[in-house]
Design an enzyme around this catalytic site. Sequence first.
Site, mmCIF file in Angstrom:
data_model
loop_
_atom_site.group_PDB
_atom_site.id
_atom_site.type_symbol
_atom_site.label_atom_id
_atom_site.label_comp_id
_atom_site.label_asym_id
_atom_site.label_seq_id
_atom_site.Cartn_x
_atom_site.Cartn_y
_atom_site.Cartn_z
ATOM 1 N N GLN A 248 18.928 53.638 41.567
ATOM 2 C CA GLN A 248 19.554 52.605 40.758
ATOM 3 C C GLN A 248 18.549 51.906 39.849
ATOM 4 O O GLN A 248 17.344 52.024 40.010
ATOM 5 C CB GLN A 248 20.227 51.570 41.655
ATOM 6 C CG GLN A 248 21.461 52.102 42.362
ATOM 7 C CD GLN A 248 22.240 50.989 43.041
ATOM 8 O OE1 GLN A 248 22.120 50.787 44.239
ATOM 9 N NE2 GLN A 248 23.035 50.277 42.276
ATOM 10 N N HIS A 249 19.102 51.174 38.880
ATOM 11 C CA HIS A 249 18.402 50.189 38.047
ATOM 12 C C HIS A 249 17.499 50.779 36.972
ATOM 13 O O HIS A 249 17.117 50.051 36.050
ATOM 14 C CB HIS A 249 17.543 49.241 38.898
ATOM 15 C CG HIS A 249 18.210 48.667 40.096
ATOM 16 N ND1 HIS A 249 19.412 47.996 40.039
ATOM 17 C CD2 HIS A 249 17.842 48.659 41.406
ATOM 18 C CE1 HIS A 249 19.748 47.594 41.249
ATOM 19 N NE2 HIS A 249 18.819 47.994 42.099
ATOM 20 N N ASP B 214 22.439 55.232 44.452
ATOM 21 C CA ASP B 214 22.049 55.925 45.683
ATOM 22 C C ASP B 214 22.587 55.252 46.943
ATOM 23 O O ASP B 214 23.052 55.936 47.866
ATOM 24 C CB ASP B 214 20.530 56.104 45.758
ATOM 25 C CG ASP B 214 19.739 54.830 45.515
ATOM 26 O OD1 ASP B 214 20.349 53.748 45.350
ATOM 27 O OD2 ASP B 214 18.499 54.911 45.479
#
Length: 490
Positions: free
Chosen positions: A71-72, A253
């Site tokens: 992520q991110h 995830d």
Amino acid sequence: MSLVAGVDSSTQSCKVVIRDTVTGELVRQGTARHPEGTEVPPDAWWDALVEAIDAAGGLDDVAAISVAGQQHGMVVLDSDGAVVRDALLWNDTRSAGAARELTAELGAEEWARRTGSVPVASFTATKLRWLRDAEPEAAARVAAVALPHDWLTWRLLGYGTRASSPLGPDLDELVTDRSDASGTSYWSPGDEAYDLEIFERALGRPGRVAGGDGDDASAVVLPRVLGPSEAAGTTVAHGPVPEGIVVGAGAGDNAGAALGLDAGVGDLVISIGTSGTAFAVTDAPTADGSGTVAGFADAAGGFLPLVATLNAARVLSSIGTLLGVDHDEFARLALAAEPGSGGVSLVPYFEGERTPDQPDATATLSGLTLASTTRENLARAAVEGMLSALADGAAAVRDQGVEVRRVLLIGGAALNPAVQAVAAQVLDVPVTVPAPGEYVADGAARQAAWALSGTRPGWALSTRASSEPDLVPAIGERYRAAQALGSLPR
């Protein structure tokens, strides 16, 4: 036999599992490494995906595929579909100052109300603010912002630069899912929509949703958010990808792991990998103005309040290397020490920390005496420190009104018998350790099957171990006392 593929494009590697659509039986799998570092060219993820697909026996007999990913991460594209600069990953903390600025501009409570979370260096919005300020020329070239799994889904469908793809740079075909969108800090789980004012505040330029109407030709494209069972499209033939494969929405995830575990309301998942996470499945959004709990969405239509730590399995491997032992001997040493590690406490902020938000912190080892300084106590203190940080995270999730009836303990370190023993001593609910599996990739495979059939799969979950709580309050008390000592900045 109808088959589906699930992809886990994580920080360290790409894994592909091929499963039977009906039973969930694992048919074959493959893996490939990612480059190290917190700044990575996205093409390396595509190369690893191609390698992992080949290692898994290809996709010729696969009906659907979906990608779960770290992520991110910030993937910025120009109008020709080219990557403007290497992607900044979730664990790149150079945007810590930008996170503080953004939080101060709106206030933590307002951020939590509008996006479910308070910005930290991990989140995409803070990386965009960093890009605006540190690399303004690059920021001016940005035509679209995607997350790692969004970009891989786009590439699977056949999009990319004109030189690298059959369909070319159609940025309006970028898609994401609600779980990954909720980790950007500019999408609201409560409203199920982008907060475009916040996006503009981060990058300094307006945004628009892919495929939507927009009068501003300079607006930056943001991926369209798909529902849990919605397909992103079907593939065209290119590289290792055959024509006609249904491509699922994908997921972040942690949401992928929750789906792979078939976690439901009342379950709290503690995952011990490169990072540590504690997240629960809920049917209502959360908003923690303290910033401790991130109020994410999940990949199944619900919500996923989450606490993340930067320091998890590597704490054990680092101390194991210091002691000169392998994983088995490390576990034996830790189990040979008494609960509480003879008074030795390790606050394991080796890489700074995300929760609590202390990106410049360092680790602290305290309580050493001539009698307590033993290999056994040091090994056990590492296990207790890592799990105490995650237990504090689990408590913070529960403080948001989340009911927890069971902990699912996953990740490679979950198989360590010392980790299992200490988990029962720091958590006050039953702990279940599922059988080893690639649960993020499995969640993506479930999502692919869901997109293919329209029905969420009910595949069985096998378990390796379970335990009832055996609380030792002194472990948590000593850990919090050591936390209060603080740490020297790096």
